[in-house]
Design a protein around this motif. Structure first.
Motif, PDB file in Angstrom:
ATOM      1  N   ASP A  61       0.837  -1.199   0.000  1.00  0.00           N
ATOM      2  CA  ASP A  61       0.000   0.000   0.000  1.00  0.00           C
ATOM      3  C   ASP A  61       0.871   1.248   0.000  1.00  0.00           C
ATOM      4  N   LEU A  62       0.270   2.373  -0.381  1.00  0.00           N
ATOM      5  CA  LEU A  62       0.970   3.645  -0.285  1.00  0.00           C
ATOM      6  C   LEU A  62       1.337   3.939   1.169  1.00  0.00           C
ATOM      7  N   ILE A  63       0.382   3.691   2.055  1.00  0.00           N
ATOM      8  CA  ILE A  63       0.586   3.878   3.490  1.00  0.00           C
ATOM      9  C   ILE A  63       0.390   2.505   4.132  1.00  0.00           C
ATOM     10  N   PRO A  64       1.416   1.972   4.795  1.00  0.00           N
ATOM     11  CA  PRO A  64       1.291   0.626   5.388  1.00  0.00           C
ATOM     12  C   PRO A  64       0.116   0.539   6.369  1.00  0.00           C
ATOM     13  N   ASP A  65      -0.547  -0.603   6.374  1.00  0.00           N
ATOM     14  CA  ASP A  65      -1.718  -0.808   7.230  1.00  0.00           C
ATOM     15  C   ASP A  65      -1.379  -0.796   8.716  1.00  0.00           C
ATOM     16  N   VAL A  66      -0.119  -0.956   9.065  1.00  0.00           N
ATOM     17  CA  VAL A  66       0.261  -0.962  10.487  1.00  0.00           C
ATOM     18  C   VAL A  66       0.182   0.429  11.105  1.00  0.00           C
ATOM     19  N   ILE A  67       0.132   1.470  10.292  1.00  0.00           N
ATOM     20  CA  ILE A  67      -0.015   2.831  10.809  1.00  0.00           C
ATOM     21  C   ILE A  67      -1.487   3.034  11.159  1.00  0.00           C
TER      22      ILE A  67
ATOM     23  N   ASP B  82      -6.898   2.583   1.576  1.00  0.00           N
ATOM     24  CA  ASP B  82      -7.761   1.532   1.029  1.00  0.00           C
ATOM     25  C   ASP B  82      -9.216   1.983   0.971  1.00  0.00           C
ATOM     26  N   LEU B  83      -9.629   2.757   1.942  1.00  0.00           N
ATOM     27  CA  LEU B  83     -11.022   3.193   2.000  1.00  0.00           C
ATOM     28  C   LEU B  83     -11.307   4.395   1.111  1.00  0.00           C
ATOM     29  N   LEU B  84     -10.269   5.089   0.666  1.00  0.00           N
ATOM     30  CA  LEU B  84     -10.460   6.266  -0.185  1.00  0.00           C
ATOM     31  C   LEU B  84      -9.974   6.055  -1.614  1.00  0.00           C
ATOM     32  N   VAL B  85      -8.747   5.593  -1.768  1.00  0.00           N
ATOM     33  CA  VAL B  85      -8.151   5.478  -3.102  1.00  0.00           C
ATOM     34  C   VAL B  85      -8.888   4.451  -3.960  1.00  0.00           C
ATOM     35  N   VAL B  86      -9.124   3.278  -3.429  1.00  0.00           N
ATOM     36  CA  VAL B  86      -9.760   2.223  -4.216  1.00  0.00           C
ATOM     37  C   VAL B  86     -11.192   2.604  -4.621  1.00  0.00           C
ATOM     38  N   PRO B  87     -12.067   3.011  -3.693  1.00  0.00           N
ATOM     39  CA  PRO B  87     -13.422   3.383  -4.130  1.00  0.00           C
ATOM     40  C   PRO B  87     -13.437   4.580  -5.097  1.00  0.00           C
ATOM     41  N   LEU B  88     -12.564   5.557  -4.891  1.00  0.00           N
ATOM     42  CA  LEU B  88     -12.522   6.689  -5.815  1.00  0.00           C
ATOM     43  C   LEU B  88     -12.027   6.262  -7.194  1.00  0.00           C
TER      44      LEU B  88
END
Length: 122
Positions: free
Chosen positions: A48-54, A62-68
């Protein structure tokens, strides 16, 4: 609320599969095909652009880039073609697996990381 979330996830999955099918469908503009490949590649990428561990921010992409991206790609595809793709995606049993697509996504991320490292080092 859980049922609504499951319904949304199911529609998202069907949309991603329909976009995957769009890449080889006549009647889909080239720009829409390219965006469809990028969106599905990003959605299925383990990186991901920003790791999920953050906390919070890790899932925000994931909630913004993919749906957009899905929304924009759908807007670029003619409505009759999209309706046909959507119906085909809903009847499909499982998304296709592609080692070439996986290798392409990993290669793009590796190239981006190398470029960023080169820019930071120089």
């Amino acid at each position: 609320m859980l049922d609504r979330l499951k319904g949304w996830a199911g529609r998202l999955r069907a949309s991603l599969l329909a976009l995957w099918l769009a890449r080889r469908t006549a009647g889909v503009p080239r720009r829409a095909k390219l965006l469809a490949v990028l969106v599905t590649g990003y959605a299925l990428s383990p990186i991901d652009l920003i790791p999920d561990v953050i906390p919070i921010l890790g899932y925000a992409d994931d909630l913004l880039v993919v749906p957009l991206g899905i929304w924009l790609a759908i807007r670029m595809i003619p409505q009759p073609v999209w309706a046909r793709l959507r119906k085909e995606a809903e009847t499909a049993s499982a998304p296709p697996a592609s080692r070439i697509a996986a290798a392409l996504v990993v290669s793009c991320w590796a190239a981006a990381a190398l470029y960023a490292g080169w820019r930071l080092a120089g």
